[in-house]
Design a protein around this motif. Structure first.
Motif, PDB file in Angstrom:
ATOM      1  N   THR A 128      26.888   7.300  20.741  1.00  0.00           N
ATOM      2  CA  THR A 128      25.665   7.947  20.261  1.00  0.00           C
ATOM      3  C   THR A 128      24.412   7.081  20.416  1.00  0.00           C
ATOM      4  O   THR A 128      23.321   7.506  20.038  1.00  0.00           O
TER       5      THR A 128
ATOM      6  N   ASN C 187      20.856  12.329  10.615  1.00  0.00           N
ATOM      7  CA  ASN C 187      22.248  11.903  10.538  1.00  0.00           C
ATOM      8  C   ASN C 187      22.482  11.172   9.222  1.00  0.00           C
ATOM      9  O   ASN C 187      21.646  10.381   8.784  1.00  0.00           O
ATOM     10  N   PHE C 239      28.128  13.437  19.243  1.00  0.00           N
ATOM     11  CA  PHE C 239      27.453  14.648  18.785  1.00  0.00           C
ATOM     12  C   PHE C 239      27.968  15.856  19.557  1.00  0.00           C
ATOM     13  O   PHE C 239      28.146  16.938  19.003  1.00  0.00           O
ATOM     14  N   ASP C 252      29.715   6.062  13.475  1.00  0.00           N
ATOM     15  CA  ASP C 252      28.458   5.975  14.205  1.00  0.00           C
ATOM     16  C   ASP C 252      28.261   4.617  14.872  1.00  0.00           C
ATOM     17  O   ASP C 252      29.163   3.766  14.869  1.00  0.00           O
ATOM     18  N   ALA C 260      26.978  14.497  11.180  1.00  0.00           N
ATOM     19  CA  ALA C 260      25.899  14.871  12.078  1.00  0.00           C
ATOM     20  C   ALA C 260      26.037  16.330  12.460  1.00  0.00           C
ATOM     21  O   ALA C 260      27.122  16.904  12.374  1.00  0.00           O
ATOM     22  N   ARG C 265      20.074  18.857  12.018  1.00  0.00           N
ATOM     23  CA  ARG C 265      19.932  17.839  10.975  1.00  0.00           C
ATOM     24  C   ARG C 265      21.009  18.025   9.912  1.00  0.00           C
ATOM     25  O   ARG C 265      21.025  19.034   9.194  1.00  0.00           O
TER      26      ARG C 265
END
Lengths: 287, 287, 287
Positions: A128, C187, C239, C252, C260, C265
């Motif tokens: 990401t 996120n 994502f 992440d 996410a 959002r």
């Protein structure tokens, strides 16, 4: 020895998180002597078109630099990471249309590669945050002297993804053009230049009528089919060509036809934003 | 060889467009070894007074630098582009009052020139973006060693445009002063210093009454003619001189009398903003 | 000779005043050859926890640097100014919890000193702006080669102030964790990592239920006691593991469990912000 004067950096990462700093840390680590110019990090999240426009406006003044740009809604998906040469510069980023308008301003893309050499990346490569893990590491190495064809596998520049061109059309005495940029001051820049303005017969000191005509391409030459009332504007060379509060149409510092209000905001007066279409109709020297 | 330690840069260009980056590109091209300090680019559009104040607050800490500042509502009009010497620094920008408060902090302007040498500019010179085309190119060349008197034609420093001074008046036990700055934390800085505070008889640990008295100069010594209720404040040296939520009047890090709320916002409590006038009345050690 | 690659700088000073520029001026004066990376200056005023989190996320990518951080609601009061070593870096700032999460990411604080040598400061030392007058001068001197134990008096690293740890708890098939960060894209990052996600039995491609459970620690294993309806989410790596508009739970780029929404959002969908607690419940490969 490097052929480049520095690294320019544009994203939609914002300025409140650690994203930009992590990238700066990577650049500093891999290219410690490279000056870094932050173009902007306030591109609205995932707004590729706006990012492309700001990068294109900055590029002519960032000569012989490595430009790394990341507005990347498809990060981790199918879109390709690429680098390409244009003018004396190299552009690095996702192949989603972000880089080509800037490359065009620099004379057009000459060569391109897909970034497919993991040994050039920062590991572990996240899914990401390719700005930190792929784009900045490659940009730093290119700045340090890595040849473009060693950064990845060559691809045809014709295969690079292009955004659809903005609306720009004209007829006898009128033009209709998409708003490509509204700046901080409310100045409204159109997808048209001096040539298009000349073509409709506008002359310095003359009068034009400016009307918003909605968000899509307009389909007739008729005036006033848009969403707002026409504004009368003077064709001028500077904001101060008109008194405070009045409207001027001029060719702006990026050489685009722009609508401005001296000491005011043209976007508010017209009720428009980027992506909308505006009609400009010449009324002759005396209107 | 240059006598300067870098270039400092202040504008109202904002951070979302390509304006700042284009200027950085020009500076990097013409002065590649100069460190560049961005003072701020978030001066509210065309707010010359605010720009002048921020520049003046930064200037004493930007020693021996070339300061280029552009808040320029008259760009392309009659206002003159100038450069001036003050202290060990040179200031470059429009002659609209923006530069002089900073020059005053550095000891006052000694010499000034009007920038009238097009060979020093970036061409074509736009009518709307003199930061990129005139001020930054000249600043970069001065940083590189160009003497001030080679940057343009000398003019009397007395001819430079000055903003009207802020309101600052006092009587027995009171002072009234314009708010020259409200910072991010809501601290309210006045056009007054330690001397003015001493003069009204305030003493550390004593109490004062602080009242907003409107946007213009007040005309009597009477208390409470303003737009809000008076606040009781302690005269202190630091925010923590008072408990959380209470009001302190102190001399701030720019040596100005300031009203602050410990862990709160004084601007909200007083209902004021820059340009308003505040009255401070001494109540003695025990109030 | 310096052992450091540059100076990194984080504050809550904002970008519209002269605070950051004054500090840059001091750094440039005392460490003219040090590259300076601005981590962020947009920490919400006096939000020590947020500042600590952003600094911690950036620190691993700012290798061998002097990190100076100032979010300092107690400036001028009893809190100690400190410097500490961690990894190849030195961190400088107030002893209010701001520095330790970053130090922990770099391997933990090894040594610390209280900054009590006024000869290293900028004079006069203000009571309200220690970034300019204490922290930046010391950081610049450390970057220039000043040994840590010459910067002040040694103190036990165990005596340094620590923020309370974020909520993080789990049971059979569920975890509850505090939101430590919401980024610009919405996120939502939790105080949990891959290990916690494995422990609840979630598997890639599987389904989890995500529910906000208020701002405090939850006290039962029951589902749905929170303030919002549960969201169904896919456990993925990126994502684009889910279609546009759908929810993904992934680890992440800072190696934290994050919620996410692809091209959307997550904070809005969950109705949460930093400090809230979220429950994640595994539903198995097929939900």
């Amino acid at each position: 020895m490097t052929a480049y004067g520095g690294i320019a950096f544009l994203t939609d990462y914002g300025l409140e998180d650690a994203f930009v700093a992590a990238c700066h840390g990577v650049l500093l680590d891999l290219a410690p002597s490279a000056p870094v110019v932050d173009v902007t990090h306030l591109v609205p999240p995932q707004d590729v078109r706006r990012g492309a426009d700001v990068l294109a406006n900055a590029a002519p003044y960032l000569s012989a630099m490595v430009l790394v740009a990341v507005v990347d809604p498809g990060v981790g998906g199918e879109r390709r990471p690429v680098a390409l040469e244009a003018g004396d510069s190299v552009l690095v980023g996702p192949d989603n249309g972000l880089l080509l308008p800037a490359a065009d301003r620099l004379g057009g893309p000459r060569r391109a590669v897909v970034l497919d050499r993991p040994d050039l990346f920062l590991h572990p490569v996240s899914a990401t945050f390719h700005g930190r893990d792929i784009f900045c590491p490659v940009a730093a190495r290119v700045h340090g002297g890595l040849a473009l064809d060693e950064a990845g596998t060559p691809v045809d520049v014709g295969s690079l993804h292009r955004l659809p061109p903005p609306v720009s059309r004209w007829g006898t005495g009128w033009l209709e053009a998409e708003i490509v940029h509204v700046d901080r001051f409310g100045n409204v820049a159109l997808a048209a230049g001096q040539d298009e303005l000349d073509r409709i017969g506008s002359v310095p000191g003359g009068t034009v009528e400016v009307s918003p005509v909605g968000a899509g391409p307009a389909d007739t030459g008729a005036v006033g089919g848009g969403v707002g009332e026409p504004l009368r504007a003077t064709v001028g060379h500077r904001f101060t060509s008109v008194p405070a509060g009045e409207v001027v149409v001029h060719v702006d510092s990026d050489r685009r036809v722009a609508v401005a209000v001296n000491l005011g905001r043209a976007d508010d007066r017209l009720g428009v934003r980027a992506g909308d279409v505006v009609r400009v109709r010449a009324c002759g020297p005396r209107g």
